[in-house]
Write a protein that holds these residues in place. Sequence first.
Motif, PDB file in Angstrom:
ATOM      1  N   ARG A  97      34.611  37.460  46.860  1.00  0.00           N
ATOM      2  CA  ARG A  97      33.670  37.335  45.753  1.00  0.00           C
ATOM      3  C   ARG A  97      34.214  36.302  44.763  1.00  0.00           C
ATOM      4  N   ASP A  98      33.317  35.583  44.151  1.00  0.00           N
ATOM      5  CA  ASP A  98      33.686  34.558  43.167  1.00  0.00           C
ATOM      6  C   ASP A  98      34.672  33.546  43.755  1.00  0.00           C
ATOM      7  N   HIS A  99      34.490  33.211  45.035  1.00  0.00           N
ATOM      8  CA  HIS A  99      35.336  32.225  45.721  1.00  0.00           C
ATOM      9  C   HIS A  99      36.802  32.656  45.768  1.00  0.00           C
ATOM     10  N   LYS A 100      37.015  33.967  45.856  1.00  0.00           N
ATOM     11  CA  LYS A 100      38.360  34.530  45.978  1.00  0.00           C
ATOM     12  C   LYS A 100      38.319  35.631  47.026  1.00  0.00           C
TER      13      LYS A 100
ATOM     14  N   TYR B 222      39.914  39.212  47.912  1.00  0.00           N
ATOM     15  CA  TYR B 222      40.632  40.314  47.275  1.00  0.00           C
ATOM     16  C   TYR B 222      41.180  41.261  48.339  1.00  0.00           C
TER      17      TYR B 222
ATOM     18  N   HIS C 212      44.416  38.929  44.609  1.00  0.00           N
ATOM     19  CA  HIS C 212      43.442  38.039  45.228  1.00  0.00           C
ATOM     20  C   HIS C 212      44.037  36.655  45.433  1.00  0.00           C
TER      21      HIS C 212
ATOM     22  N   HIS D   1      42.669  32.519  45.536  1.00  0.00           N
ATOM     23  CA  HIS D   1      41.563  31.580  45.341  1.00  0.00           C
ATOM     24  C   HIS D   1      41.341  30.768  46.615  1.00  0.00           C
TER      25      HIS D   1
END
Length: 459
Positions: free
Chosen positions: A109-112, A114, A433, A435
Motif C-alpha cells: 500500500r502507498d508504494h510500500k 509492509y 515496510h 519503499h
Amino acid sequence: MDNRFTQYFTENRDRHLNELKQLLQIPSISALSENKKDVIRAAEWIANSLKQAGMDNVKVMPTKGHPVVYGEWLKAEGKPTVLIYGHYDVQPVDPLELWETPPFEPDIRDHKIYARGATDDKGQTFMHIKALEAILHTTGTLPLNFKFCIEGEEEIGSPNLDLFVEENKDLLTADVLVISDTPMLEKGKPAICTGLRGLCGLQIDVKGAVGDLHSGLYGGAVQNPIHALVRILDSMRNQDGQIAVEGFYDRVVPVSEEEQEAFRSLGINEEAIRQELGVPEFFGEKGYSLLERTWVRPTLEINGIYGGFQGEGIKTVLPSEAHAKITCRLVPDQDPDEIVALIRKHIEKHTPPGVTVTTQLFDRGRPFATPIDHPAIQAAGRAYEAVYKAPAAFTRMGGSIPIVETFGRLLQLPVVLMGFGLPNENFHAPNEHFHLENFDKGLLTLCEYWFELERTLEN
C-alpha cells in the motif's frame, strides 16, 4: 545503465514481488525457539532462490544454532570475487496490536511493502539475488565472481557466525564484501555507511526475599528489589546524558574535525526529525550533535524493566525480584568484553544493602570503521549517483551488524555497506515496510555497481 536490465526488472516486477512476499510470509524469528522450523524453512527458501538465479554449489550449512546459506558463481576467470552477506532471520513482532496488517501477511500500500523483514533484511538480501539473476539472464555471464553468505542469527547477535567464518575462511575468501543492511540518508539521498557501532547487552537480576511479601507487614523493613534496581540503573548516567560507569570512555577514539565537518555538511534537519519522533526535545550526551550522538558516541540504554505486580488495579506486594535489560552501543576502539566487565564492577559497587544482584550476558559485537577512499567504496558512490541522480553521502550508522568487524578482520577484505532502506521504515518495530521506489532503483544500482566495480578493480 544498460536498458536490458531496466526492461528485465519491469517485465518481471510482479513475479519478483510475489516471490518476495513468499519469503516475507515465513516467520523466521531467530530469537524464539518455537520458530526454529520457520527459520530453517527460510534458509531453504533462500537456497532454492539462489539455485533458480543461477548460483552453483548452493548449500544450507549447519552451525550450533541456525544454518548459513552458501552459494557461488565462479566462472569469471581471472576476475575478482565479491562476497555478499545478508540475513534471513527477523525480529520478534511485539507489540502485535500495533500492526495495521499482520506482520507475516505482506501487504502493498502507498508504494510500500509492509511485513516483518521487508527492509531488515529479507527485502535487501532478495535484491542481491535478483540483480545477479537479471545480469545472468540478459548477458549470459557475470562481470565478477560471486559468493553468498546468508545467515539466520543476525538479529540475536550472530553468536555462531564468528566460528563459521573461522572454519570456512577458504570457502569465503574474496576481494570485497558487500552488505545491504543499512539505511540511506533520506528519500532520494543514497548513503554508503563507513562505520557501525558495536554492541554489548546485559540482564540485571535483583533478588530480595525468598518470595513476594505483604507490603503492610514487611514494607519499610525489607529492601524492595525494584527500588534497589532503580538506584543501580540511575547511577549509570548523569543528568547531562554522560555514562557514569568508571572507565567507560577510556578507549573512545575522538572523531576528526574533517568527519565532523562532513556530518555538518549533510544538512540534517534536527527539528523535522524531532517532530517526526514526537518528542518535546532531544536528550543525550552534552556537547554533541544529534548525528554525533547517534553515530560516533557510545550509549548505555535501558531496554526493558520489570518486576512486581503488572495486572489491572493495585496489589500491595513487596516483590521478591526485579529485572532490567540494558544494551550499550560501542564505538572504536571500545571492546565489548571490557565494557561488560566495567558495568559489572559498577553494579557491584552500587548495589544497595538487602539484595543480591547477578547478571546475564547477551549480545556482543565490536565496532567497525572503514576508510571512505577505498576504490570499492568510491565505485559504490558512482553506481548510486548513476541511478539516483544524486551524490551518495558517506555516513556512519548507530546500529550494529556484529559480523562486519569479524569479516573484515578474519578475511582481510574491504567492506562496502550500501543499503536501500530508509531510516523511518520501522525496522525492529510494528509496521515495518520497504519503499518500492528503492526496491526498483536498488536493483538497478546493484547491477550498475557490479560493472563499475569490475572497471575499478581492473585499473
